[in-house]
Design an enzyme around this catalytic site. Structure first.
Site, mmCIF file in Angstrom:
data_model
loop_
_atom_site.group_PDB
_atom_site.id
_atom_site.type_symbol
_atom_site.label_atom_id
_atom_site.label_comp_id
_atom_site.label_asym_id
_atom_site.label_seq_id
_atom_site.Cartn_x
_atom_site.Cartn_y
_atom_site.Cartn_z
ATOM 1 N N SER A 184 0.667 -1.416 0.311
ATOM 2 C CA SER A 184 -0.066 0.184 -0.415
ATOM 3 C C SER A 184 1.063 1.610 0.176
ATOM 4 O O SER A 184 1.904 1.549 -0.938
ATOM 5 C CB SER A 184 -1.120 -0.250 1.055
ATOM 6 O OG SER A 184 -2.250 1.286 0.823
ATOM 7 N N ASP A 233 -9.102 -7.279 -4.607
ATOM 8 C CA ASP A 233 -8.216 -5.960 -3.438
ATOM 9 C C ASP A 233 -9.190 -4.398 -3.999
ATOM 10 O O ASP A 233 -9.998 -3.516 -5.752
ATOM 11 C CB ASP A 233 -6.954 -4.669 -4.324
ATOM 12 C CG ASP A 233 -6.553 -4.170 -3.441
ATOM 13 O OD1 ASP A 233 -6.914 -3.205 -2.900
ATOM 14 O OD2 ASP A 233 -5.149 -4.190 -3.260
ATOM 15 N N HIS A 281 -7.072 -5.812 -0.145
ATOM 16 C CA HIS A 281 -6.186 -4.943 -0.297
ATOM 17 C C HIS A 281 -5.317 -5.366 1.139
ATOM 18 O O HIS A 281 -5.531 -5.877 2.987
ATOM 19 C CB HIS A 281 -6.965 -3.955 0.146
ATOM 20 C CG HIS A 281 -5.462 -3.420 0.653
ATOM 21 N ND1 HIS A 281 -4.282 -1.970 -0.326
ATOM 22 C CD2 HIS A 281 -4.938 -2.037 1.418
ATOM 23 C CE1 HIS A 281 -3.661 -1.420 -0.414
ATOM 24 N NE2 HIS A 281 -3.826 -1.117 0.926
#
Length: 363
Positions: free
Chosen positions: A40, A126, A158
């Site tokens: 991320s 995701d 995610h």
């Protein structure tokens, strides 16, 4: 210094300094060949530091991220073009951002990236950083000449992916570590290090050390937490064995401030590191609600560290650009993390000499 004596020395420091190393040990690390990884915001930081310091960093593993320079210093792009609406990305503008940094010598020459390696992962499910962001990164890195391994076929939300710990594969939520029966830690490092790594073994709890990160930043705008962590495999502790360095960047809401050591100890990287003499640095971010604006403890991939006055955060709300320095070798976070790496490699004279030569060239 013998291995057992070195371990005793490190353990003694921990006891004397309330379990926190005040100085990172000088180990035998060749900084050329350093690898990085992250998820991320940590994925974006991994790409940023790889491009900024490509003379040294030769591999990156980017999980749920997108192209380097994607936001171009604009907060509004972080949640739109670079996360939820990647089909709207102005790819030409992103390419121009990297070209400008290269032309201005704010990053190492991008020719160093040719032949370097990058692993790119985008989970099929995701819904935070949409998978197309990974494809955009793939296109960017292809143009820059990197060797790539892409993984787009795992039905993951995610998260950092494991084969033994975390939520179910398509779960969305904390700690953003999902069990998809896939050993991402081993697969990423094995690719970056040429496919020759030994199988993972059990990491040793006593080989994970907390250190004082406050020695590596002078401005609160850097947004670093008071402590960071480093995993030092048994064979690397005496400073004689030449070991490799890997730097891992956690994602938003995954720092020790939020999760304790769960992210550091459960994603599986330390198991791979122990078996393969890889020292792992885990720098940590701190949450900040206003100054700087970093409420979820993210790495800086949109420029929040660039606002250096009490009035500057208003720039976030009128959507003015923060500039591009956060992407450069002089960016507050990149510079701080690399200083940690330099201290860890201080036991290797060749690395010290190369760093000195690089500094002389910049002057």
């Amino acid at each position: 210094m013998g291995k057992s004596l070195m371990l005793f020395y490190l353990a003694t420091i921990l006891i004397v300094n309330a379990s926190v190393l005040q100085k990172l040990p000088a180990l035998n690390i060749d900084l050329v060949g350093t690898t990085v990884s992250g998820i991320s915001s940590g994925a974006y930081m991994s790409g940023q530091i790889h491009v900024a310091l490509s003379s040294f960093i030769k591999g990156s593993a980017i999980v749920a991220g997108g192209p380097v320079g994607c936001t171009r210093g604009y907060l509004m792009y972080s949640t739109t073009e670079c996360m939820a609406i990647p089909q709207d990305l102005n790819i030409k503008s992103v390419d121009e951002t990297i070209d400008k940094l290269n032309k201005d010598k704010k990053i190492d020459d991008i020719s160093n990236l040719k032949g370097a390696k990058s692993y790119i992962f985008a989970g099929l499910k995701d819904t935070i950083v949409f998978p197309l962001n990974g494809v955009h990164l793939q296109d960017q890195f292809n143009k820059l000449g990197l060797q790539l391994k892409t993984v787009y076929d795992i039905p993951a939300e995610h998260a950092y992916i494991t084969n033994s710990f975390g939520n179910v594969c398509d779960f969305k939520g904390s700690p953003y570590i999902n069990n998809c029966s896939y050993n991402q830690a081993y697969e990423t490092l094995n690719y970056l290090y040429g496919g020759q790594l030994k199988d993972s073994t059990k990491a040793i709890d006593q080989n994970l050390f907390e250190f004082n990160q406050q020695n590596y930043f002078s401005s609160f705008m850097t947004s670093l937490y008071s402590s960071g962590y480093v995993y030092i495999p048994t064979n690397c502790a005496d400073g004689k064995t030449k070991c490799r360095l890997h730097i891992n960047f956690h994602g938003c809401k995954q720092s020790v401030e939020v999760l304790g050591k769960n992210y550091i100890t459960m994603i599986g990287i330390n198991d791979v590191a122990e078996a393969n003499d890889i020292i792992v640095l885990y720098p940590q971010i701190v949450k900040s609600p206003i100054f700087p604006f970093n409420p979820e403890g993210c790495w800086d991939w949109w420029g929040y560290t660039e606002w250096n006055s009490m009035l500057a955060p208003t720039g976030y709300y009128n959507l003015n650009s923060a500039g591009l320095n956060f992407l450069s070798k002089d960016g507050l976070q990149i510079k701080s993390v690399w200083k940690m790496a330099q201290d860890l490699a201080a036991g290797n004279k060749a690395s010290q000499q190369l760093e000195y030569e690089q500094e002389q060239e910049q002057e």
